[in-house]
Enzyme design. Sequence first.
Site, PDB file in Angstrom:
ATOM      1  N   ASP A  22       0.836  -1.214   0.000  1.00 40.50           N
ATOM      2  CA  ASP A  22       0.000   0.000   0.000  1.00 40.50           C
ATOM      3  C   ASP A  22       0.864   1.255   0.000  1.00 40.50           C
ATOM      4  O   ASP A  22       1.999   1.253   0.479  1.00 40.50           O
ATOM      5  CB  ASP A  22      -0.909  -0.024   1.247  1.00 40.50           C
ATOM      6  N   HIS A  39       2.369   3.459  -8.934  1.00 34.41           N
ATOM      7  CA  HIS A  39       2.161   2.035  -9.252  1.00 34.41           C
ATOM      8  C   HIS A  39       3.344   1.514 -10.084  1.00 34.41           C
ATOM      9  O   HIS A  39       3.845   0.421  -9.848  1.00 34.41           O
ATOM     10  CB  HIS A  39       0.855   1.835 -10.033  1.00 34.41           C
ATOM     11  N   SER A  67      -7.593  -5.415  -5.072  1.00 36.84           N
ATOM     12  CA  SER A  67      -8.692  -5.982  -4.283  1.00 36.84           C
ATOM     13  C   SER A  67     -10.013  -5.892  -5.037  1.00 36.84           C
ATOM     14  O   SER A  67     -10.132  -5.134  -6.016  1.00 36.84           O
ATOM     15  CB  SER A  67      -8.820  -5.226  -2.956  1.00 36.84           C
ATOM     16  N   LEU A 133      10.718 -20.266  -4.874  1.00 38.77           N
ATOM     17  CA  LEU A 133       9.648 -19.493  -4.243  1.00 38.77           C
ATOM     18  C   LEU A 133       8.323 -19.608  -5.019  1.00 38.77           C
ATOM     19  O   LEU A 133       8.303 -19.547  -6.241  1.00 38.77           O
ATOM     20  CB  LEU A 133      10.080 -18.012  -4.221  1.00 38.77           C
TER      21      LEU A 133
HETATM   22  C1  IPE Z   1      -5.478  -2.631  -0.079  1.00 38.50           C
HETATM   23  O1  IPE Z   1      -5.110  -1.317  -0.334  1.00 38.50           O
HETATM   24  C2  IPE Z   1      -5.502  -3.398  -1.348  1.00 38.50           C
HETATM   25  C3  IPE Z   1      -4.225  -3.603  -1.994  1.00 38.50           C
HETATM   26  C4  IPE Z   1      -3.052  -3.293  -1.508  1.00 38.50           C
HETATM   27  C5  IPE Z   1      -4.284  -4.242  -3.273  1.00 38.50           C
HETATM   28  P1  IPE Z   1      -6.205  -0.165  -0.464  1.00 38.50           P
HETATM   29  O2  IPE Z   1      -5.463   1.104  -0.639  1.00 38.50           O
HETATM   30  O3  IPE Z   1      -7.185  -0.522  -1.507  1.00 38.50           O
HETATM   31  O4  IPE Z   1      -6.904  -0.246   0.955  1.00 38.50           O
HETATM   32  P2  IPE Z   1      -7.820   0.776   1.735  1.00 38.50           P
HETATM   33  O5  IPE Z   1      -8.966   1.107   0.845  1.00 38.50           O
HETATM   34  O6  IPE Z   1      -7.002   1.988   2.028  1.00 38.50           O
HETATM   35  O7  IPE Z   1      -8.222   0.062   2.965  1.00 38.50           O
HETATM   36  C1  IPE Z   2      -1.584   0.298  -3.342  1.00 41.24           C
HETATM   37  O1  IPE Z   2      -1.373   1.661  -3.369  1.00 41.24           O
HETATM   38  C2  IPE Z   2      -1.863  -0.271  -4.704  1.00 41.24           C
HETATM   39  C3  IPE Z   2      -3.242  -0.714  -4.926  1.00 41.24           C
HETATM   40  C4  IPE Z   2      -4.186  -0.729  -4.020  1.00 41.24           C
HETATM   41  C5  IPE Z   2      -3.570  -1.165  -6.252  1.00 41.24           C
HETATM   42  P1  IPE Z   2      -2.574   2.692  -3.371  1.00 41.24           P
HETATM   43  O2  IPE Z   2      -2.942   2.966  -4.797  1.00 41.24           O
HETATM   44  O3  IPE Z   2      -3.676   2.241  -2.517  1.00 41.24           O
HETATM   45  O4  IPE Z   2      -1.872   3.979  -2.760  1.00 41.24           O
HETATM   46  P2  IPE Z   2      -2.455   4.945  -1.648  1.00 41.24           P
HETATM   47  O5  IPE Z   2      -2.909   4.108  -0.515  1.00 41.24           O
HETATM   48  O6  IPE Z   2      -3.579   5.698  -2.284  1.00 41.24           O
HETATM   49  O7  IPE Z   2      -1.307   5.828  -1.295  1.00 41.24           O
HETATM   50 MG    MG Z   3      -4.072   2.423  -0.528  1.00 41.59          MG
END
Ligand code: IPE
Ligand code: IPE
Ligand code: MG
Length: 248
Positions: A22, A39, A67, A133
């Site tokens: 995240d 990303h 997700s 792995l």
């Molecule tokens: C969780 O991250 C899902 C992934 C890392 C793929 P999100 O950024 O979607 O989670 P929330 O919405 O902040 O809980």
């Molecule tokens: C995690 O990073 C990647 C995915 C959930 C696909 P985020 O895109 O959620 O990044 P933040 O949480 O907004 O910084």
């Molecule tokens: Mg996030």
Amino acid sequence: MKSVKEKLNINKIPRHVAIIMDGNGRWAAKHGSERIFGHEHGVESVRSTVEGAGDIGIKYLTLYAFSTENWERPKNEVDALMGLLVQAIENETGELMKNNVRLGTIGDIKKLPPDVAAKLNECIRLLEKNTGLNLILALSYSSKWEITEAIRNIVNDVKNGKIQSKDIDEKLFEGYLSTAQIPDPELLIRTSGEFRISNFLLWQIAYSELYFTEKLWPDFRKEDLFEAVYDFQNRERRFGKISEQLFS
Ligand code: IPE
Ligand code: IPE
Ligand code: MG
């Protein structure tokens, strides 16, 4: 001074580590860029983490990449993420092969665009004979989806006589989850300073050790994984018992 890697107890390496990757969007904002830039940089973190996991003998690494709820993000971000996934698979397959990595997925893969699913399947086939792995990508995954699917399939199997309701126990239930062949993670890591699980592996993390770090995913490297494993190795896992029972 010893590096964290050198300090690790090789007899106490977790078999399965799961990571909620995240913070890509916030990383991009910090660098004055669009979310997708974060990303893109997250792919380098995946590369380093996979390499590090293989190096210290972790057998299963599950990465939460997308997700069920992420489908609700703006269309341009979802499209960009899907494109990035195809590109990352194309670019990384050679390296994964070299590192003896096997690939698998968990999640509602039917929901992925056909070109993404095709690329994934091609890569899974190419790497299927590898013995190092096991890299598992959670894509279009959520725990509530997975558990609901499991229940649906169990009910169907009871209806068609394959199993009886009296056979239903924890072990049977686990066999209906998408992680059926995979041991539960001993260690769950979440980056970006958020303290939540976001619908990830709810059943499987019943007894996992949780590790949270402020690092944003694009800044995460294998050394951060070693740090988390080192922290894990210094915890006492009691599984409901008391300390004294663990050493008797
Ligand atoms: C969780 O991250 C899902 C992934 C890392 C793929 P999100 O950024 O979607 O989670 P929330 O919405 O902040 O809980
Ligand atoms: C995690 O990073 C990647 C995915 C959930 C696909 P985020 O895109 O959620 O990044 P933040 O949480 O907004 O910084
Ligand atoms: Mg996030």
